[in-house]
Design a protein around this motif. Structure first.
Motif, short mmCIF file in Angstrom:
data_model
loop_
_atom_site.label_atom_id
_atom_site.label_comp_id
_atom_site.label_asym_id
_atom_site.label_seq_id
_atom_site.Cartn_x
_atom_site.Cartn_y
_atom_site.Cartn_z
N LYS A 192 11.45 -4.06 -0.07
CA LYS A 192 10.82 -3.78 -1.23
C LYS A 192 9.16 -3.71 -0.81
N ASN A 193 8.55 -4.40 0.02
CA ASN A 193 7.25 -4.62 0.33
C ASN A 193 6.69 -3.81 1.41
N LEU A 194 7.61 -3.19 2.10
CA LEU A 194 7.06 -2.11 3.27
C LEU A 194 6.43 -1.21 2.84
N LEU A 195 5.28 -0.57 3.56
CA LEU A 195 4.38 0.54 3.47
C LEU A 195 5.57 1.67 3.61
N ARG A 196 5.14 2.74 2.68
CA ARG A 196 6.08 3.84 2.60
C ARG A 196 5.29 5.10 3.47
N PRO A 197 6.04 5.94 4.08
CA PRO A 197 5.60 7.01 4.79
C PRO A 197 4.27 7.67 4.33
N GLU A 198 4.27 8.15 3.07
CA GLU A 198 3.24 8.75 2.37
C GLU A 198 2.00 7.88 2.31
N GLN A 199 2.21 6.55 2.74
CA GLN A 199 0.78 5.90 2.52
C GLN A 199 0.15 5.70 3.87
N PHE A 200 0.47 6.61 4.85
CA PHE A 200 0.02 6.53 6.06
C PHE A 200 -0.96 7.93 6.39
N PRO A 201 -2.26 7.94 6.93
CA PRO A 201 -2.96 6.61 7.48
C PRO A 201 -3.11 5.75 6.41
N TYR A 202 -3.04 4.26 6.74
CA TYR A 202 -3.11 3.24 6.09
C TYR A 202 -4.29 2.34 6.13
N THR A 203 -5.29 2.12 5.35
CA THR A 203 -6.36 1.23 5.66
C THR A 203 -6.00 -0.20 5.19
N THR A 204 -6.11 -1.24 5.91
CA THR A 204 -5.53 -2.45 5.56
C THR A 204 -6.84 -3.34 4.95
N PRO A 205 -6.51 -4.26 4.29
CA PRO A 205 -7.62 -5.10 3.54
C PRO A 205 -8.56 -5.53 4.72
N THR A 206 -8.27 -5.39 5.74
CA THR A 206 -9.20 -6.13 7.05
C THR A 206 -10.06 -4.90 7.59
N GLY A 207 -9.66 -3.58 7.17
CA GLY A 207 -10.48 -2.54 7.59
C GLY A 207 -9.76 -1.65 8.89
N TRP A 208 -8.57 -2.03 9.28
CA TRP A 208 -8.27 -1.38 10.41
C TRP A 208 -7.28 -0.40 9.69
N GLU A 209 -6.93 0.83 10.49
CA GLU A 209 -6.21 2.09 9.82
C GLU A 209 -5.13 2.26 10.72
N TYR A 210 -3.84 1.85 10.03
CA TYR A 210 -2.57 2.09 10.71
C TYR A 210 -2.40 3.56 10.86
N ASP A 211 -1.86 4.05 12.01
CA ASP A 211 -1.89 5.71 12.27
C ASP A 211 -0.65 6.14 11.64
N SER A 212 0.41 5.75 11.96
CA SER A 212 1.61 6.58 11.30
C SER A 212 2.77 5.51 11.08
N GLY A 213 3.70 5.83 10.48
CA GLY A 213 4.98 4.92 10.50
C GLY A 213 5.86 5.24 9.20
N ASP A 214 7.03 5.32 9.73
CA ASP A 214 8.31 5.15 8.58
C ASP A 214 9.15 3.95 8.63
N TYR A 215 8.37 2.78 8.08
CA TYR A 215 8.75 1.44 8.24
C TYR A 215 10.57 1.34 7.49
N PRO A 216 10.44 1.89 6.47
CA PRO A 216 11.97 1.84 5.81
C PRO A 216 13.14 2.02 6.41
N ARG A 217 12.74 3.43 7.28
CA ARG A 217 13.82 3.99 8.04
C ARG A 217 13.95 3.09 9.32
N ALA A 218 13.04 2.57 9.73
CA ALA A 218 13.33 1.78 10.97
C ALA A 218 14.06 0.35 10.84
N MET A 219 13.86 -0.26 9.20
CA MET A 219 14.61 -1.24 8.93
C MET A 219 15.91 -1.00 8.46
N GLN A 220 16.09 0.23 7.87
CA GLN A 220 17.67 0.38 7.46
C GLN A 220 18.28 0.53 8.69
#
Length: 366
Positions: free
Chosen positions: A25-53
């Motif tokens: 429920k709390n994983l970032l979704r693919p469409e949110q990438f690139p994702y800037t974290t609250p601490t300022g780092w930019e996550y480059d890419s990911g499909d987290y739900p697919r990996a977890m499933q």
């Protein structure tokens, strides 16, 4: 990671929600990438739900939960641990990272000799990751030279370009990128040699792995080995183009890379002795494209064994006189094949958008 996962498990318990459901429920979704974290780092890419499933499917998660509930009713103890991690590796962009003022860019040098054999000189040292194989394959991928014809020289400040070393899973994200860039530069230099030898414009050439040929006329071309010999020959190259097929590169990564994964561990616990048996371990990693899958899996195996040792066996203890009780490997326990299961590995592939090969690094994830 441990702190975050522990908090999530406690929250799931408080909410009466399955730990896997709360994570999903709390994983970032693919469409949110690139994702800037609250601490300022930019996550480059990911499909987290697919990996977890994928990890849940490989584990047969629902059936494991049913088995766990049945065992609890009989007084048997069975644990199911879940971890979802994102790691920031590939140190790092000069604008954000340095050591004593030295930026973390890595140098690389590639020479293709008249024989067609190549030498690549790195700024990272091997620690058993198989650099000899991985970096030769990068050259093969870019130039088509067989990997057995590529000699790899590890980082050595006397003989190789400067760099800031092997740590933080940075070999492939940084030096691997430098190797790809320098090979691409050699390929472009070979294009000029090919145009001269084939008496055509560089714009009229087309690359297929291992050779340049005239567009629309694939039989009219030269292999990279032939071009290496020509680059050392009497061939009159255009003004300003020196002979020899070689190049140097310094790669300043524009960002860290962010490998991620979902791990599920199943343990049985003896209620009388507390002895823990690791029955199953499912590990799904996404480190982008895998240059050599066997080497990646070997690093994951090593990390998993190490993690089981840290969690269950390895401790430095002292008696009341300060004498170390783990003074030999008979006392300080290390995991062996007897204590670990056959690991069940899965993968998803989400390329990094800023790395020349899309690779993210994997050495520390497990």
């Amino acid at each position: 990671v441990y702190l975050v996962e522990r908090i999530v498990d406690c929250l799931a318990d408080e909410l009466g929600m399955d730990p896997a459901e709360l994570r999903m429920k709390n994983l970032l979704r693919p469409e949110q990438f690139p994702y800037t974290t609250p601490t300022g780092w930019e996550y480059d890419s990911g499909d987290y739900p697919r990996a977890m499933q994928l990890a849940l499917d490989m584990a047969g998660y629902d059936e494991l939960r049913r088995e766990q509930a049945e065992k609890r009713e009989r007084g048997e103890l069975m644990g199911i641990g879940i971890s979802f991690f994102t790691e920031g590796v590939g140190a790092g962009p000069r604008k954000q990272m340095d050591i004593l003022g030295l930026g973390m860019a890595d140098g690389c040098e590639l020479r293709v000799h008249p024989t067609g054999k190549a030498q690549i000189r790195l700024s990272v040292q091997t620690q058993g990751q198989g650099h000899e194989t991985t970096f030769a394959q990068i050259v093969t991928h870019e130039l088509g030279i067989p990997p057995e014809d590529v000699e790899v020289f590890h980082g050595d400040t006397d003989n190789t370009p400067f760099g800031l070393g092997t740590y933080g899973s940075r070999s492939t994200p940084v030096s691997g990128a430098a190797a790809a860039v320098v090979a691409q530069r050699v390929r472009e230099k070979a294009k000029i040699v090919a145009a001269t030898a084939l008496e055509c414009s560089v714009d009229d050439l087309e690359w297929e792995l291992g050779r340049w040929h005239v567009k629309g006329d694939p039989d009219n071309g030269k292999t990279i080995q032939e071009l290496a010999l020509l680059a050392h020959s009497h061939l009159e190259l255009p003004e300003g183009v020196e002979g020899h097929l070689d190049a140097q590169a310094v790669y300043n990564p524009p960002n860290l890379t962010y490998p991620f994964g979902c791990y599920i561990c199943v343990v049985d616990i003896d209620p009388g002795t507390g002895h823990v048996t690791v029955r199953r371990f499912i590990a799904v990693d996404d480190c982008g494209p895998r240059i050599n899958p066997m080497i990646v899996e070997g690093q994951i195996h090593g990390g998993l064994v190490d993690g089981i040792g840290m969690a269950l066996m390895e401790v430095i203890a002292f008696d009341e006189d300060g004498t170390c009780l783990g003074c030999s490997y008979m006392d300080y326990l290390l995991p062996t094949p007897m204590e670990v299961p056959t690991f069940e590995l899965g993968e998803t592939v989400t390329p990094s958008p800023h790395h020349p090969l899309g690779c993210k690094g994997v050495g520390e994830s497990a």
